[in-house]
Write a protein that holds these residues in place. Structure first.
Motif, short mmCIF file in Angstrom:
data_model
loop_
_atom_site.label_atom_id
_atom_site.label_comp_id
_atom_site.label_asym_id
_atom_site.label_seq_id
_atom_site.Cartn_x
_atom_site.Cartn_y
_atom_site.Cartn_z
N TRP A 99 40.09 25.58 13.84
CA TRP A 99 41.46 26.44 13.06
C TRP A 99 41.76 26.84 13.69
O TRP A 99 43.90 26.86 13.16
N GLN A 146 46.43 23.74 14.42
CA GLN A 146 47.72 23.77 15.25
C GLN A 146 48.75 23.67 15.78
O GLN A 146 48.66 23.32 17.12
N ARG A 182 42.06 25.84 4.83
CA ARG A 182 41.68 26.80 5.64
C ARG A 182 43.18 27.78 5.02
O ARG A 182 42.24 29.05 5.72
N GLU A 222 41.81 31.53 6.43
CA GLU A 222 43.31 32.81 5.89
C GLU A 222 43.19 33.44 5.12
O GLU A 222 43.41 34.80 5.63
#
Ligand SMILES: NC(=O)c1ccc[n+]([C@@H]2O[C@H](COP(=O)([O-])OP(=O)(O)OC[C@H]3O[C@@H](n4cnc5c(N)ncnc54)[C@H](OP(=O)(O)O)[C@@H]3O)[C@@H](O)[C@H]2O)c1
Length: 161
Positions: A117, A121, A152, A156
């Motif tokens: 995770w 990015q 994801r 989040e």
């Protein structure tokens, strides 16, 4: 910063990186540099500590500064085998269950999902630490695959900024 530039000009270091710099700190440092850019900022960033998303990470992205996420496993608290009570005390009970659910879906460990995770990015890398060779190898296997957008999002939502 001028001393850092001196080290670059003497060939002692290749690039200039900083750590725990806020946007204000980065601006000030950039203002003091004459010939070299800041290439990286090492900051605390993991599923449980996402405040850098508000300003530091967007600023880094805008200025080609790689984010080096330290404590990407929240010092192990994201993935440790805490019992229910301790998990609740750490405020990660439900969130940790979501992490475990996603890990189950993708056939990876919770640690691998937490690292993926972070590092999947743009312009972000993660530097987990482990004293165990086995865990270090497992952590390396946290890259080379992707969580879905839904996974994801679920993470989040469970670990809000
Ligand atoms: N720039 C700064 O201000 C700053 C501040 C803090 C840390 N750092 C750097 O960031 C790096 C890592 O940060 P950190 O050590 O704070 O936190 P971390 O990498 O988030 O967590 C390390 C902890 O997680 C455990 N762990 C590692 N892999 C695991 C796995 N696959 N499954 C379960 N547990 C696992 C480790 O235990 P075992 O060792 O027993 O595996 C250790 O207790 C270090 O290189 C450190 O120097 C930089």
């Amino acid at each position: 910063m001028q001393a850092m530039e001196q080290l670059v000009s003497e060939g002692m270091v290749d690039y200039i990186g900083v750590s725990n710099f806020s946007v204000k700190d980065m601006r000030e440092a950039q203002g003091a540099l004459r010939h070299n850019p800041i290439v990286s900022n090492q900051i605390l960033y993991n599923l449980r500590r996402r405040s850098a998303e508000r300003d530091v990470i967007p600023y880094c992205r805008q200025h080609n500064i790689t984010v080096i996420a330290y404590s990407p496993l929240a010092e192990g608290s994201l993935v440790g085998g805490q019992r229910g009570g301790l998990r609740q005390a750490l405020g990660i009970g439900r969130a940790r269950s979501v992490l475990d659910e996603v890990a189950g879906e993708v056939g990876k460990t919770a640690a691998q999902v937490a690292l993926n995770w972070v590092a999947d990015q743009p312009d972000v890398v993660a530097i987990p630490k482990s004293n165990s060779v086995e865990r270090t190898l497992a952590n390396c296997a946290a890259s080379g695959w992707r969580l879905t957008a839904e996974q994801r999002q679920a993470l989040e939502h469970a670990f809000p900024v």
